[in-house]
Design a protein around this motif. Sequence first.
Motif, PDB file in Angstrom:
ATOM      1  N   VAL A  23       0.718  -1.263   0.080  1.00  8.93           N
ATOM      2  CA  VAL A  23       0.027   0.094   0.064  1.00  8.93           C
ATOM      3  C   VAL A  23       0.890   1.234   0.046  1.00  8.93           C
ATOM      4  O   VAL A  23       1.843   1.480   0.886  1.00  8.93           O
ATOM      5  N   VAL A  24       0.652   1.910  -0.943  1.00  6.76           N
ATOM      6  CA  VAL A  24       1.653   3.217  -0.996  1.00  6.76           C
ATOM      7  C   VAL A  24       0.455   4.567  -0.874  1.00  6.76           C
ATOM      8  O   VAL A  24      -0.389   4.666  -1.490  1.00  6.76           O
ATOM      9  N   LEU A  25       0.941   5.508   0.115  1.00  5.55           N
ATOM     10  CA  LEU A  25       0.193   6.826   0.310  1.00  5.55           C
ATOM     11  C   LEU A  25       0.921   7.798  -0.125  1.00  5.55           C
ATOM     12  O   LEU A  25       2.055   7.853   0.330  1.00  5.55           O
ATOM     13  N   GLU A  26       0.356   8.720  -0.827  1.00  6.02           N
ATOM     14  CA  GLU A  26       0.823  10.000  -1.350  1.00  6.02           C
ATOM     15  C   GLU A  26      -0.189  11.096  -0.976  1.00  6.02           C
ATOM     16  O   GLU A  26      -1.603  10.907  -1.528  1.00  6.02           O
ATOM     17  N   SER A  27       0.381  12.143  -0.140  1.00  4.78           N
ATOM     18  CA  SER A  27      -0.715  13.228   0.395  1.00  4.78           C
ATOM     19  C   SER A  27      -0.353  14.500   0.531  1.00  4.78           C
ATOM     20  O   SER A  27       0.907  14.450   1.333  1.00  4.78           O
ATOM     21  N   ASP A  28      -0.911  15.416   0.027  1.00  2.00           N
ATOM     22  CA  ASP A  28      -0.363  16.982   0.357  1.00  2.00           C
ATOM     23  C   ASP A  28      -1.639  17.436   1.045  1.00  2.00           C
ATOM     24  O   ASP A  28      -2.692  17.493   0.547  1.00  2.00           O
ATOM     25  N   GLU A  29      -1.095  18.250   2.219  1.00  2.00           N
ATOM     26  CA  GLU A  29      -2.180  18.994   2.623  1.00  2.00           C
ATOM     27  C   GLU A  29      -2.893  20.277   1.715  1.00  2.00           C
ATOM     28  O   GLU A  29      -2.143  20.776   0.959  1.00  2.00           O
ATOM     29  N   GLY A  30      -4.145  20.158   1.661  1.00  2.00           N
ATOM     30  CA  GLY A  30      -4.863  21.284   0.779  1.00  2.00           C
ATOM     31  C   GLY A  30      -4.614  20.647  -0.651  1.00  2.00           C
ATOM     32  O   GLY A  30      -5.575  21.181  -1.498  1.00  2.00           O
ATOM     33  N   GLN A  31      -4.289  19.545  -1.186  1.00  2.00           N
ATOM     34  CA  GLN A  31      -4.463  18.985  -2.265  1.00  2.00           C
ATOM     35  C   GLN A  31      -4.864  17.773  -2.583  1.00  2.00           C
ATOM     36  O   GLN A  31      -5.434  17.436  -3.829  1.00  2.00           O
ATOM     37  N   GLY A  32      -5.039  16.945  -1.554  1.00  2.00           N
ATOM     38  CA  GLY A  32      -5.587  15.535  -1.584  1.00  2.00           C
ATOM     39  C   GLY A  32      -4.960  14.575  -1.275  1.00  2.00           C
ATOM     40  O   GLY A  32      -3.761  14.651  -0.876  1.00  2.00           O
ATOM     41  N   THR A  33      -5.283  13.211  -1.415  1.00  2.00           N
ATOM     42  CA  THR A  33      -4.677  11.947  -1.098  1.00  2.00           C
ATOM     43  C   THR A  33      -5.018  10.846  -2.226  1.00  2.00           C
ATOM     44  O   THR A  33      -5.851  10.726  -2.835  1.00  2.00           O
ATOM     45  N   THR A  34      -3.602  10.090  -2.631  1.00  6.28           N
ATOM     46  CA  THR A  34      -3.839   8.993  -3.486  1.00  6.28           C
ATOM     47  C   THR A  34      -3.267   7.745  -2.584  1.00  6.28           C
ATOM     48  O   THR A  34      -2.256   7.919  -1.896  1.00  6.28           O
ATOM     49  N   VAL A  35      -4.150   6.753  -2.722  1.00  7.47           N
ATOM     50  CA  VAL A  35      -3.670   5.426  -2.122  1.00  7.47           C
ATOM     51  C   VAL A  35      -3.742   4.537  -3.232  1.00  7.47           C
ATOM     52  O   VAL A  35      -4.726   4.487  -4.066  1.00  7.47           O
ATOM     53  N   GLN A  36      -2.455   3.776  -3.589  1.00  2.00           N
ATOM     54  CA  GLN A  36      -2.111   2.752  -4.366  1.00  2.00           C
ATOM     55  C   GLN A  36      -2.159   1.545  -3.744  1.00  2.00           C
ATOM     56  O   GLN A  36      -1.506   1.482  -2.558  1.00  2.00           O
ATOM     57  N   VAL A  37      -2.786   0.509  -4.200  1.00  3.47           N
ATOM     58  CA  VAL A  37      -3.138  -1.032  -3.563  1.00  3.47           C
ATOM     59  C   VAL A  37      -2.212  -1.747  -4.696  1.00  3.47           C
ATOM     60  O   VAL A  37      -2.655  -1.766  -5.866  1.00  3.47           O
ATOM     61  N   ILE A  38      -1.195  -2.302  -4.606  1.00  5.95           N
ATOM     62  CA  ILE A  38      -0.372  -3.055  -5.514  1.00  5.95           C
ATOM     63  C   ILE A  38      -0.483  -4.628  -5.095  1.00  5.95           C
ATOM     64  O   ILE A  38       0.326  -5.014  -3.966  1.00  5.95           O
ATOM     65  N   LEU A  39      -1.101  -5.349  -5.651  1.00  2.00           N
ATOM     66  CA  LEU A  39      -1.065  -6.774  -5.611  1.00  2.00           C
ATOM     67  C   LEU A  39      -0.300  -7.746  -6.686  1.00  2.00           C
ATOM     68  O   LEU A  39      -0.513  -7.327  -8.060  1.00  2.00           O
ATOM     69  N   PRO A  40       0.437  -8.652  -6.342  1.00  2.00           N
ATOM     70  CA  PRO A  40       1.431  -9.263  -7.260  1.00  2.00           C
ATOM     71  C   PRO A  40       0.613  -9.905  -7.976  1.00  2.00           C
ATOM     72  O   PRO A  40      -0.214 -10.606  -7.728  1.00  2.00           O
ATOM     73  N   HIS A  41       1.158 -10.432  -9.247  1.00  5.64           N
ATOM     74  CA  HIS A  41       0.513 -11.449 -10.223  1.00  5.64           C
ATOM     75  C   HIS A  41       0.817 -12.791  -9.590  1.00  5.64           C
ATOM     76  O   HIS A  41       2.065 -13.100  -8.995  1.00  5.64           O
ATOM     77  N   PRO A  42      -0.355 -13.486  -9.524  1.00  6.96           N
ATOM     78  CA  PRO A  42      -0.071 -14.845  -8.931  1.00  6.96           C
ATOM     79  C   PRO A  42       1.089 -15.664  -9.524  1.00  6.96           C
ATOM     80  O   PRO A  42       1.811 -16.284  -8.602  1.00  6.96           O
ATOM     81  N   ALA A  43       1.560 -15.366 -10.774  1.00 13.01           N
ATOM     82  CA  ALA A  43       2.518 -16.288 -11.329  1.00 13.01           C
ATOM     83  C   ALA A  43       3.562 -16.042 -10.541  1.00 13.01           C
ATOM     84  O   ALA A  43       4.893 -16.710 -10.710  1.00 13.01           O
ATOM     85  N   THR A  44       4.009 -14.513 -10.303  1.00  8.13           N
ATOM     86  CA  THR A  44       5.323 -14.352  -9.401  1.00  8.13           C
ATOM     87  C   THR A  44       5.262 -14.476  -7.860  1.00  8.13           C
ATOM     88  O   THR A  44       6.317 -14.515  -7.420  1.00  8.13           O
ATOM     89  N   GLU A  45       4.194 -15.250  -7.540  1.00  7.52           N
ATOM     90  CA  GLU A  45       4.222 -15.557  -6.006  1.00  7.52           C
ATOM     91  C   GLU A  45       3.999 -16.868  -5.757  1.00  7.52           C
ATOM     92  O   GLU A  45       4.096 -17.299  -4.578  1.00  7.52           O
ATOM     93  N   GLY A  46       4.054 -17.627  -6.619  1.00 12.01           N
ATOM     94  CA  GLY A  46       3.597 -19.402  -6.526  1.00 12.01           C
ATOM     95  C   GLY A  46       2.196 -19.632  -7.074  1.00 12.01           C
ATOM     96  O   GLY A  46       1.845 -19.047  -7.912  1.00 12.01           O
ATOM     97  N   SER A  47       1.790 -20.687  -6.545  1.00 11.35           N
ATOM     98  CA  SER A  47       0.669 -21.024  -7.093  1.00 11.35           C
ATOM     99  C   SER A  47      -0.660 -20.317  -7.186  1.00 11.35           C
ATOM    100  O   SER A  47      -1.505 -20.350  -8.222  1.00 11.35           O
ATOM    101  N   ASN A  48      -0.822 -19.581  -6.320  1.00 13.69           N
ATOM    102  CA  ASN A  48      -2.109 -19.066  -6.004  1.00 13.69           C
ATOM    103  C   ASN A  48      -1.737 -17.486  -5.412  1.00 13.69           C
ATOM    104  O   ASN A  48      -2.578 -16.588  -5.379  1.00 13.69           O
ATOM    105  N   GLY A  49      -0.404 -16.982  -5.187  1.00 15.37           N
ATOM    106  CA  GLY A  49      -0.327 -15.826  -4.950  1.00 15.37           C
ATOM    107  C   GLY A  49      -0.570 -15.358  -3.621  1.00 15.37           C
ATOM    108  O   GLY A  49      -0.494 -14.266  -3.295  1.00 15.37           O
TER     109      GLY A  49
END
Length: 97
Positions: free
Chosen positions: A66-92
Motif C-alpha cells: 500500500v502506497v500513500l501520497e498526500s499533500d495538505e490542501g491537495q488531496g490523497t492518493t492511495v495505491q494498492v499493488i497486488l503481485p501477479h499470482p505467477a510471480t508469487e507461487g501457485s495462488n499468490g
Amino acid sequence: MHAILEATDKGVVMSVQDFGVGIPKSAQSTIFERFTQAKNGRTERRGTGLGLSIVKAIVDHHNGQVVLESDEGQGTTVQVILPHPATEGSNGLKKAS
C-alpha cells in the motif's frame, strides 16, 4: 474522487485519489494503525479509523503493498499493488499461520 485499476509489470494496481484536505505529514507514518484518524482542521470527524488499517492487513496478507501520497490542501492518493499470482507461487497467497 478518482479510481483506476490496471495491470502492470508490478502486478494489479488500484489507485484511489481524492481532492480533499489531505493528510498532514505528521500523521502519515501512523495512518495505517487501527483507530487512527488524521487531524486535518475539520472539527467534525466521521468514521472509526479502521478503514486503512483493514486495507493494509488484507493487502499484506496477499504479499502486496500500500502506497500513500498526500499533500495538505491537495488531496490523497492511495495505491494498492497486488503481485501477479505467477510471480508469487501457485495462488499468490501466503500460507495462514
